[in-house]
Design a protein around this motif. Structure first.
Motif, PDB file in Angstrom:
ATOM      1  N   ALA A 194     -14.492 -13.971 -33.264  1.00 37.42           N
ATOM      2  CA  ALA A 194     -13.239 -14.957 -34.123  1.00 37.42           C
ATOM      3  C   ALA A 194     -12.222 -13.779 -34.284  1.00 37.42           C
ATOM      4  CB  ALA A 194     -13.737 -15.394 -35.283  1.00 37.42           C
ATOM      5  N   PRO A 195     -11.116 -14.287 -34.176  1.00 38.90           N
ATOM      6  CA  PRO A 195      -9.871 -13.481 -34.295  1.00 38.90           C
ATOM      7  C   PRO A 195      -9.623 -13.172 -35.401  1.00 38.90           C
ATOM      8  CG  PRO A 195      -9.183 -15.593 -34.002  1.00 38.90           C
ATOM      9  CD  PRO A 195     -10.820 -15.828 -33.828  1.00 38.90           C
ATOM     10  N   ASP A 196     -10.161 -13.764 -36.526  1.00 36.22           N
ATOM     11  CA  ASP A 196      -9.893 -13.498 -38.034  1.00 36.22           C
ATOM     12  C   ASP A 196     -11.115 -13.610 -38.909  1.00 36.22           C
ATOM     13  OD1 ASP A 196     -10.172 -16.299 -38.348  1.00 36.22           O
ATOM     14  OD2 ASP A 196      -7.973 -16.501 -38.074  1.00 36.22           O
ATOM     15  N   ARG A 197     -11.049 -13.289 -40.418  1.00 42.30           N
ATOM     16  CA  ARG A 197     -11.956 -13.275 -41.209  1.00 42.30           C
ATOM     17  C   ARG A 197     -12.452 -14.547 -41.331  1.00 42.30           C
ATOM     18  NH1 ARG A 197     -14.350  -9.979 -45.010  1.00 42.30           N
ATOM     19  NH2 ARG A 197     -14.900 -10.696 -47.051  1.00 42.30           N
ATOM     20  N   PHE A 198     -11.395 -15.541 -41.845  1.00 43.91           N
ATOM     21  CA  PHE A 198     -11.787 -16.832 -41.932  1.00 43.91           C
ATOM     22  C   PHE A 198     -12.606 -17.646 -40.845  1.00 43.91           C
ATOM     23  CE2 PHE A 198     -10.344 -21.436 -41.678  1.00 43.91           C
ATOM     24  CZ  PHE A 198     -11.007 -21.998 -42.884  1.00 43.91           C
ATOM     25  N   GLY A 199     -12.166 -17.467 -39.713  1.00 42.16           N
ATOM     26  CA  GLY A 199     -12.502 -17.948 -38.580  1.00 42.16           C
ATOM     27  C   GLY A 199     -14.173 -17.479 -38.446  1.00 42.16           C
ATOM     28  N   MET A 200     -14.408 -16.373 -38.553  1.00 45.77           N
ATOM     29  CA  MET A 200     -15.892 -15.904 -38.561  1.00 45.77           C
ATOM     30  C   MET A 200     -16.568 -16.245 -39.632  1.00 45.77           C
ATOM     31  SD  MET A 200     -17.902 -13.288 -40.323  1.00 45.77           S
ATOM     32  CE  MET A 200     -17.149 -12.404 -41.222  1.00 45.77           C
ATOM     33  N   LEU A 205     -20.709  -8.273 -38.056  1.00 41.90           N
ATOM     34  CA  LEU A 205     -20.197  -9.236 -38.718  1.00 41.90           C
ATOM     35  C   LEU A 205     -18.880  -8.926 -39.503  1.00 41.90           C
ATOM     36  CD1 LEU A 205     -23.245 -11.839 -38.982  1.00 41.90           C
ATOM     37  CD2 LEU A 205     -21.026 -12.328 -37.884  1.00 41.90           C
ATOM     38  N   HIS A 206     -19.317  -7.873 -40.421  1.00 36.79           N
ATOM     39  CA  HIS A 206     -18.503  -7.551 -41.378  1.00 36.79           C
ATOM     40  C   HIS A 206     -17.279  -6.685 -40.827  1.00 36.79           C
ATOM     41  CE1 HIS A 206     -18.093  -4.865 -45.620  1.00 36.79           C
ATOM     42  NE2 HIS A 206     -17.244  -6.229 -45.501  1.00 36.79           N
ATOM     43  N   ALA A 207     -17.602  -5.877 -39.687  1.00 31.44           N
ATOM     44  CA  ALA A 207     -16.287  -5.422 -39.075  1.00 31.44           C
ATOM     45  C   ALA A 207     -15.193  -6.353 -38.717  1.00 31.44           C
ATOM     46  CB  ALA A 207     -16.811  -4.461 -37.938  1.00 31.44           C
ATOM     47  N   SER A 208     -16.041  -7.561 -37.728  1.00 30.46           N
ATOM     48  CA  SER A 208     -15.096  -8.754 -37.390  1.00 30.46           C
ATOM     49  C   SER A 208     -14.267  -9.087 -38.527  1.00 30.46           C
ATOM     50  CB  SER A 208     -16.044  -9.585 -36.793  1.00 30.46           C
ATOM     51  OG  SER A 208     -15.251 -10.674 -36.487  1.00 30.46           O
ATOM     52  N   ALA A 209     -15.070  -9.472 -39.512  1.00 29.40           N
ATOM     53  CA  ALA A 209     -14.438  -9.984 -40.857  1.00 29.40           C
ATOM     54  C   ALA A 209     -13.247  -9.102 -41.298  1.00 29.40           C
ATOM     55  CB  ALA A 209     -15.503 -10.248 -41.919  1.00 29.40           C
TER      56      ALA A 209
END
Length: 384
Positions: free
Chosen positions: A317-323, A10-14
């Motif tokens: 999710a493609p970006d931090r906000f979406g995640m 999750l953090h990597a995605s963020a």
């Protein structure tokens, strides 16, 4: 180890940079689980409320009709939430929080907000009222997602990351706590901590904040006879089964009567004015009595499926906000569901927290539908 690995992903995605994506169809399992929960809710609202509806309004389907009207409104708003480009939402997040806080304050003003069941939670006419605290859940998730997304690695700082996020959380929680609505106020706190953890906040900072909040919580609960009674009833429900422990005792009797297979749909005895709030906060008890343990496990499984799909969408999710938005909407739905289940099984102090999608109530149903729509919205932009 699994939790640490999930948090790392999750953090990597963020931290990932926005990527070019192609709009995808909605997640079938996410929407399917929500649809089944709504369908179960309509059936159980009719079953659990029929006696009260006939005694009060001479119409056994009175609450079912209202719930169906709420569903139509909720689906319309959910569709709008699904179609909007979620990447535009951070710009309106501060305004949403300000309006929500104003509504929460207005709720406590006599002749503006009105009370029911010992709590002042509603604004509007009794037939056309809504609970600002329910919409506050979405406001909090939206604001925290936008704020934490903009912070980046600053979220690991106590003064520049954690405190600003918790300040807004407490700003919304305090008027809800004063209504009094301990359940929803605690839900705000739980969701905020879950989102901070997901965004990469340091665990030791989160533990420090919990420890710092404990004395204030103890004083707030201890200074209120109403809140003390709720805690003591949770610890010893059978000590005063006709008064403070009445809700829990009747709920346990309903669940125990249901056994494995239940007494049959519509055959509940507890709903005949034994179990308080049978079609709202304690509808899961009626469900357990009529459909048994198998019915309860089916509902819990549907919530778990919704949670799994919500997390899966957040991971892609493609970006931090979406995640963070997808995770926040998942948290606010699932945590609320398990608080409600905890209450009716005497695993959590009695609070006025409805069961998402299933309990009767327009504000709760509409907010739950919008939350799922926002998760699906993020899923439209998900990466492969």
């Amino acid at each position: 180890m699994y939790a640490d690995g999930l948090r790392s992903r999750l953090h990597a995605s963020a931290r990932a940079e926005p990527r070019r994506v192609v709009l995808r169809p909605p997640d079938a399992l996410l929407l399917g689980s929500a649809a089944f929960l709504v369908a179960i809710g309509l059936v159980m609202v009719f079953s659990a409320s029929s006696a009260t509806a006939y005694a009060t309004y001479h119409d056994t389907a009175y609450f079912l009709k209202r719930q169906f009207a709420f569903l139509v409104v909720g689906l319309g708003l959910a569709y709008a939430a699904y179609r909007i480009d979620y990447r535009k939402l951070p710009a309106v997040a501060p305004a949403v929080v300000i309006v929500t806080f104003a509504l929460l304050v207005l709720t406590m003003i006599p002749h503006v907000g009105f009370a029911s069941g010992g709590a002042r939670r509603w604004i509007g006419l009794r037939a056309l009222s809504f609970q600002p605290s329910e919409f506050g859940k979405l406001a909090l998730v939206l604001f925290l997602a936008a704020k934490l997304a903009s912070m980046g690695e600053r979220v690991r700082s106590l003064s520049r990351g954690l405190w600003p996020a918790l300040f807004i959380t407490l700003l919304l929680s305090i008027p809800v706590f004063l209504e009094p609505d301990m359940g929803t106020a605690s839900l705000y706190i739980f969701v905020a901590f879950a989102m901070l953890f997901t965004a990469g906040a340091r665990i030791e900072h989160l533990i420090m904040c919990v420890i710092a909040m404990l004395p204030a919580i103890a004083i707030a609960v201890g200074s209120s006879a109403y809140k003390r009674a709720r805690i003591f009833a949770f610890l010893h429900p059978w000590k005063d089964p006709q008064n403070t422990g009445f809700h829990i005792v009747q709920s346990l009797l309903a669940l125990g009567t249901g056994g494995i297979f239940g007494v049959g749909l519509g055959a509940s005895r507890q709903k005949y004015f034994y179990l308080p709030a049978a079609h709202t906060d304690f509808i899961f008890s009626v469900l357990g009595e009529e459909l048994g343990m198998l019915g309860c496990l089916t509902v819990i499984a549907l919530f778990l499926l919704l949670a799994i799909r919500g997390v899966a969408i957040a991971l892609r999710a493609p970006d931090r906000f979406g995640m963070l938005l997808a995770m926040g909407c998942t948290f606010v739905t699932i945590i609320q569901a398990f608080i409600n289940v905890g209450v009716v099984t005497s695993s959590w102090p009695v609070t006025g927290v409805p069961l998402p999608f299933i309990s009767f109530g327009g504000s709760s149903l509409i907010v739950s539908l919008i939350a799922v729509a926002l998760i699906a919205n993020v899923g439209r932009y998900r990466t492969s």
